[in-house]
Design an enzyme around this catalytic site. Structure first.
Site, PDB file in Angstrom:
ATOM      1  N   HIS A   9      13.443 -11.103  11.167  1.00 62.74           N
ATOM      2  CA  HIS A   9      14.021 -12.355  10.646  1.00 62.74           C
ATOM      3  C   HIS A   9      13.063 -13.525  10.830  1.00 62.74           C
ATOM      4  O   HIS A   9      13.087 -14.472  10.051  1.00 62.74           O
ATOM      5  CB  HIS A   9      15.389 -12.634  11.287  1.00 62.74           C
ATOM      6  CG  HIS A   9      15.436 -12.390  12.765  1.00 62.74           C
ATOM      7  ND1 HIS A   9      15.496 -11.128  13.304  1.00 62.74           N
ATOM      8  CD2 HIS A   9      15.419 -13.236  13.811  1.00 62.74           C
ATOM      9  CE1 HIS A   9      15.524 -11.223  14.626  1.00 62.74           C
ATOM     10  NE2 HIS A   9      15.478 -12.494  14.953  1.00 62.74           N
TER      11      HIS A   9
ATOM     12  N   LYS B 143       0.814  -1.224   0.000  1.00 62.77           N
ATOM     13  CA  LYS B 143       0.000   0.000   0.000  1.00 62.77           C
ATOM     14  C   LYS B 143       0.841   1.265   0.000  1.00 62.77           C
ATOM     15  O   LYS B 143       0.397   2.305  -0.468  1.00 62.77           O
ATOM     16  CB  LYS B 143      -0.998  -0.007   1.157  1.00 62.77           C
ATOM     17  CG  LYS B 143      -0.422   0.101   2.545  1.00 62.77           C
ATOM     18  CD  LYS B 143      -1.547   0.103   3.575  1.00 62.77           C
ATOM     19  CE  LYS B 143      -1.030  -0.009   4.990  1.00 62.77           C
ATOM     20  NZ  LYS B 143      -0.122   1.037   5.426  1.00 62.77           N
TER      21      LYS B 143
ATOM     22  N   HIS C 105      41.648 -15.239  20.289  1.00 67.00           N
ATOM     23  CA  HIS C 105      41.963 -14.426  21.476  1.00 67.00           C
ATOM     24  C   HIS C 105      42.625 -13.126  21.037  1.00 67.00           C
ATOM     25  O   HIS C 105      43.473 -13.151  20.159  1.00 67.00           O
ATOM     26  CB  HIS C 105      42.919 -15.204  22.383  1.00 67.00           C
ATOM     27  CG  HIS C 105      43.359 -14.417  23.567  1.00 67.00           C
ATOM     28  ND1 HIS C 105      42.532 -14.188  24.651  1.00 67.00           N
ATOM     29  CD2 HIS C 105      44.542 -13.779  23.842  1.00 67.00           C
ATOM     30  CE1 HIS C 105      43.184 -13.452  25.541  1.00 67.00           C
ATOM     31  NE2 HIS C 105      44.404 -13.198  25.065  1.00 67.00           N
TER      32      HIS C 105
HETATM   33  P1  FAD Z   1       5.791  -5.224   8.211  1.00 71.49           P
HETATM   34  O1  FAD Z   1       7.241  -4.970   8.164  1.00 71.49           O
HETATM   35  O2  FAD Z   1       4.976  -4.408   9.149  1.00 71.49           O
HETATM   36  O3  FAD Z   1       5.242  -5.030   6.737  1.00 71.49           O
HETATM   37  C1  FAD Z   1       3.893  -5.083   6.437  1.00 71.49           C
HETATM   38  C2  FAD Z   1       3.661  -4.322   5.150  1.00 71.49           C
HETATM   39  O4  FAD Z   1       2.334  -4.584   4.708  1.00 71.49           O
HETATM   40  C3  FAD Z   1       3.759  -2.810   5.319  1.00 71.49           C
HETATM   41  O5  FAD Z   1       4.662  -2.282   4.388  1.00 71.49           O
HETATM   42  C4  FAD Z   1       2.332  -2.312   5.079  1.00 71.49           C
HETATM   43  O6  FAD Z   1       2.290  -1.049   4.466  1.00 71.49           O
HETATM   44  C5  FAD Z   1       1.793  -3.407   4.172  1.00 71.49           C
HETATM   45  N1  FAD Z   1       0.326  -3.545   4.189  1.00 71.49           N
HETATM   46  C6  FAD Z   1      -0.497  -3.648   5.261  1.00 71.49           C
HETATM   47  N2  FAD Z   1      -1.777  -3.827   4.883  1.00 71.49           N
HETATM   48  C7  FAD Z   1      -1.770  -3.834   3.525  1.00 71.49           C
HETATM   49  C8  FAD Z   1      -2.782  -3.979   2.551  1.00 71.49           C
HETATM   50  N3  FAD Z   1      -4.060  -4.211   2.888  1.00 71.49           N
HETATM   51  N4  FAD Z   1      -2.436  -3.895   1.242  1.00 71.49           N
HETATM   52  C9  FAD Z   1      -1.149  -3.694   0.877  1.00 71.49           C
HETATM   53  N5  FAD Z   1      -0.141  -3.560   1.767  1.00 71.49           N
HETATM   54  C10 FAD Z   1      -0.438  -3.636   3.079  1.00 71.49           C
HETATM   55  N6  FAD Z   1      12.696  -6.591  14.379  1.00 71.49           N
HETATM   56  C11 FAD Z   1      13.921  -7.161  14.354  1.00 71.49           C
HETATM   57  O7  FAD Z   1      14.013  -8.349  14.028  1.00 71.49           O
HETATM   58  N7  FAD Z   1      15.047  -6.448  14.642  1.00 71.49           N
HETATM   59  C12 FAD Z   1      15.003  -5.151  14.997  1.00 71.49           C
HETATM   60  O8  FAD Z   1      16.027  -4.537  15.254  1.00 71.49           O
HETATM   61  C13 FAD Z   1      13.733  -4.515  15.049  1.00 71.49           C
HETATM   62  N8  FAD Z   1      13.632  -3.218  15.381  1.00 71.49           N
HETATM   63  C14 FAD Z   1      12.403  -2.616  15.392  1.00 71.49           C
HETATM   64  C15 FAD Z   1      12.324  -1.282  15.761  1.00 71.49           C
HETATM   65  C16 FAD Z   1      11.101  -0.651  15.796  1.00 71.49           C
HETATM   66  C17 FAD Z   1      11.025   0.800  16.195  1.00 71.49           C
HETATM   67  C18 FAD Z   1       9.930  -1.369  15.434  1.00 71.49           C
HETATM   68  C19 FAD Z   1       8.596  -0.676  15.417  1.00 71.49           C
HETATM   69  C20 FAD Z   1       9.997  -2.691  15.068  1.00 71.49           C
HETATM   70  C21 FAD Z   1      11.236  -3.335  15.057  1.00 71.49           C
HETATM   71  N9  FAD Z   1      11.361  -4.678  14.733  1.00 71.49           N
HETATM   72  C22 FAD Z   1      12.590  -5.281  14.726  1.00 71.49           C
HETATM   73  C23 FAD Z   1      10.182  -5.493  14.378  1.00 71.49           C
HETATM   74  C24 FAD Z   1      10.086  -5.631  12.853  1.00 71.49           C
HETATM   75  O9  FAD Z   1      10.044  -4.352  12.264  1.00 71.49           O
HETATM   76  C25 FAD Z   1       8.833  -6.419  12.490  1.00 71.49           C
HETATM   77  O10 FAD Z   1       8.838  -7.646  13.190  1.00 71.49           O
HETATM   78  C26 FAD Z   1       8.808  -6.716  11.001  1.00 71.49           C
HETATM   79  O11 FAD Z   1       8.813  -5.530  10.251  1.00 71.49           O
HETATM   80  C27 FAD Z   1       7.573  -7.547  10.650  1.00 71.49           C
HETATM   81  O12 FAD Z   1       7.593  -7.821   9.295  1.00 71.49           O
HETATM   82  P2  FAD Z   1       6.267  -8.102   8.473  1.00 71.49           P
HETATM   83  O13 FAD Z   1       6.707  -8.346   7.086  1.00 71.49           O
HETATM   84  O14 FAD Z   1       5.449  -9.095   9.169  1.00 71.49           O
HETATM   85  O15 FAD Z   1       5.431  -6.733   8.556  1.00 71.49           O
END
Ligand code: FAD
Ligand code: NAI
Length: 465
Positions: free
Chosen positions: A321, A35, A444
């Site tokens: 990850h 999106k 080391h």
């Molecule tokens: P997301 O990364 O949230 O991606 C979901 C995507 O789906 C988004 O781009 C969104 O726009 C899109 N989307 C949603 N609904 C729709 C729709 N209906 N149509 C089209 N697109 C849509 N994790 C780590 O492992 N290491 C870290 O150091 C770490 N640091 C973090 C720091 C912060 C401040 C935050 C908030 C999170 C952090 N995380 C970290 C967690 C990590 O960001 C998430 O676990 C990860 O991004 C999840 O991945 P995902 O693909 O499930 O979802």
């Protein structure tokens, strides 16, 4: 006629874009719908990457400011240009955004921009720049999560901020109150403390860092307090009110002790909720649990057999990850393979200074699973590299099963812990014993020698402690 795909992935975060690339590599015709106009999801745009960039540079600044002269390194005053620091962060994100775009193209993944919405379990309507209806034999939901707010304190992202607001502030607040001493609070609280803010935490639990090993949680708190962070533990926020140029927070402990804090900015970091807004899951027959997570079986399959869900939108650790591993597993399942994700071997890192990295069970968790354990502990106070660079806070804890000696968990608090934890993931994945890990030769002087010593300590055979 609508375009047809073998796999449609909704969301291009680390779960979605990795699932799409793996699907395409396996010969499946793949579409990813996002999106936002940028790729990479929460992790790249408002999560892992911007936070780690700010953590790195703020640590450099803080170290130079507060420590180096004490070791004989003298230089004229260092200044912080906050605007430029934020631009640096933006540049890192942009470069990686382009990298993902390049990878999708290289792997022949079609990318459409728009909000995806189910019309049925095989049909998706895209609303936005690339508006159309597409059909998929298989659909992977990877829509991630969003920050949770407090009922009477909605985010305005200037005085009441989520992590997203904290990553784009215009200036360093004088006083930052952080509600929730979990991962986000500790990382972003550290950033602003290093840049000059007074940072005060209010945390409902009696310890910081969630499910960390108790000794590590205590040691981390002590180390962060030395840096100037203040913690009010065992206090749940009961009321919060926005005043003209500040926010007032009321909290109460379980014994009724009251606390009031005033701050010019409040970071609310009390967890994140699965994001399924306007997906119209009902049309596909996809069910959610009572906390809003999409229900899945152990194959990451939803209640609609051809629809899968991965990453933050399903119950489990919210880690980039972990989302990627699940993305790969679903792609392989769709391609007819028999993949599995070893959740116990998924590491977790808190990027404070020192870092905390963990994988597998703590001793307490293992006991909770009915396992008898032996524990080896080695402090960095006894590690020579830690002395060379004055980073003696922290320890390594190895948890091994009593009967088999198999490693069940590795817990590290130290500089570079996030890099070293890979040894623990490998040990868990390969079923390595504490005895064997103790026989491994580490270079080391390195921090990682403490892993060997902690493994030796499981059998009371550590050399340097
Ligand atoms: P997301 O990364 O949230 O991606 C979901 C995507 O789906 C988004 O781009 C969104 O726009 C899109 N989307 C949603 N609904 C729709 C729709 N209906 N149509 C089209 N697109 C849509 N994790 C780590 O492992 N290491 C870290 O150091 C770490 N640091 C973090 C720091 C912060 C401040 C935050 C908030 C999170 C952090 N995380 C970290 C967690 C990590 O960001 C998430 O676990 C990860 O991004 C999840 O991945 P995902 O693909 O499930 O979802
Ligand atoms: P969290 O679950 O880690 O911590 C939230 C904290 O808020 C808990 O300690 C909880 O007890 C406390 N809390 C809740 N309500 C409260 C109240 N009313 N008053 C006082 N305290 C209260 O959630 P957080 O920090 O928001 O992070 C969300 C997710 O993002 C994490 O689960 C993590 O997986 C992911 N993340 C991962 C990172 C990493 O891997 N380095 C970095 C940042 C986020």
């Amino acid at each position: 006629m609508s375009e047809e795909y073998d796999v449609i992935v909704i969301g291009a975060g680390p779960g979605g874009y990795v699932a799409a690339i793996r699907s395409a590599k396996l010969g499946l015709k793949t579409l990813v719908i996002e999106k936002e106009s940028h790729l990479g999801g929460t992790c790249l745009n408002v999560g892992c990457i911007p936070s780690k960039t700010l953590l790195y540079y703020s640590e450099q600044f803080y170290e130079d400011q507060s420590h180096r002269t004490k070791y004989g390194l003298e230089f004229s005053e260092m200044k912080m240009n906050f605007e430029k620091l934020m631009q640096t962060k933006g540049g890192v994100i942009k470069g990686l955004n382009m990298g993902i775009g390049g990878l999708l193209k290289k792997n022949k993944v079609t990318h459409k921009i728009g909000h995806a919405r189910f019309k049925s379990s095989t049909e998706i309507e895209i609303d936005g720049k690339d508006a159309s209806t597409v059909t998929g034999k298989n659909i992977i939901i990877a829509t991630g999560s969003a920050p949770r707010d407090l009922p009477d304190l909605p985010f305005d992202e200037t005085t009441v901020i989520s992590s997203t607001g904290a990553l784009s502030l215009k200036s360093v607040p004088k006083k930052l109150a952080v509600i929730g001493a979990g991962v986000i609070g500790l990382e972003l609280g550290s950033v602003y403390q290093r840049l000059g803010a007074e940072v005060v935490f209010v945390e409902a639990l009696d310890h910081i860092g969630g499910n960390l090993d108790a000794a590590i949680s205590k040691a981390l708190q002590k180390s962060l307090e030395k840096q100037g962070l203040k913690f009010h533990l065992g206090h749940k926020v009961t009321k919060a009110e926005k005043k003209e140029s500040s926010v007032e927070i009321d909290a109460e402990s379980s014994s009724g002790e009251k606390l009031q804090i005033q701050a010019d900015v409040v970071l609310v970091s009390i967890g994140r909720s699965p994001y399924t807004n306007e997906l119209n899951l009902e049309a596909a027959g996809v069910e959610k649990d009572d906390r809003g997570f999409i229900k899945i079986n152990n194959q990451l399959q939803t209640s609609a057999a051809n629809v899968y869900a991965i990453g933050d939108v399903v119950d489990g650790p919210m880690l980039a990850h972990k989302a990627s591993e699940e993305g790969v597993a679903v792609a392989e399942k769709i391609a007819g393979h028999n993949p599995s994700v070893n959740y116990l071997a998924i590491p977790n890192v808190i990027y404070t200074a020192p870092e905390v990295a963990t994988v597998g069970f703590t001793a307490e968790e293992a006991k909770g699973h009915g396992l008898k354990v032996k524990v080896g502990n080695f402090p960095f106070l006894a590690n020579s590299r830690a002395h060379c660079v004055d980073a003696k806070d922290g320890m390594v804890i190895v948890v091994a099963e009593e009967e088999t000696d198999r490693i069940l968990g590795l817990h590290i608090m130290s500089e570079h812990a996030g890099e070293m934890i890979a040894v623990g993931s490998l040990a868990l994945e390969m079923g390595v014993t504490a005895k064997k890990l103790g026989q491994l030769c580490f270079a080391h002087p390195t921090f990682s020698e403490a892993i060997k010593e902690a493994a030796l300590a499981v059998h009371k055979e550590a050399i340097h402690f």
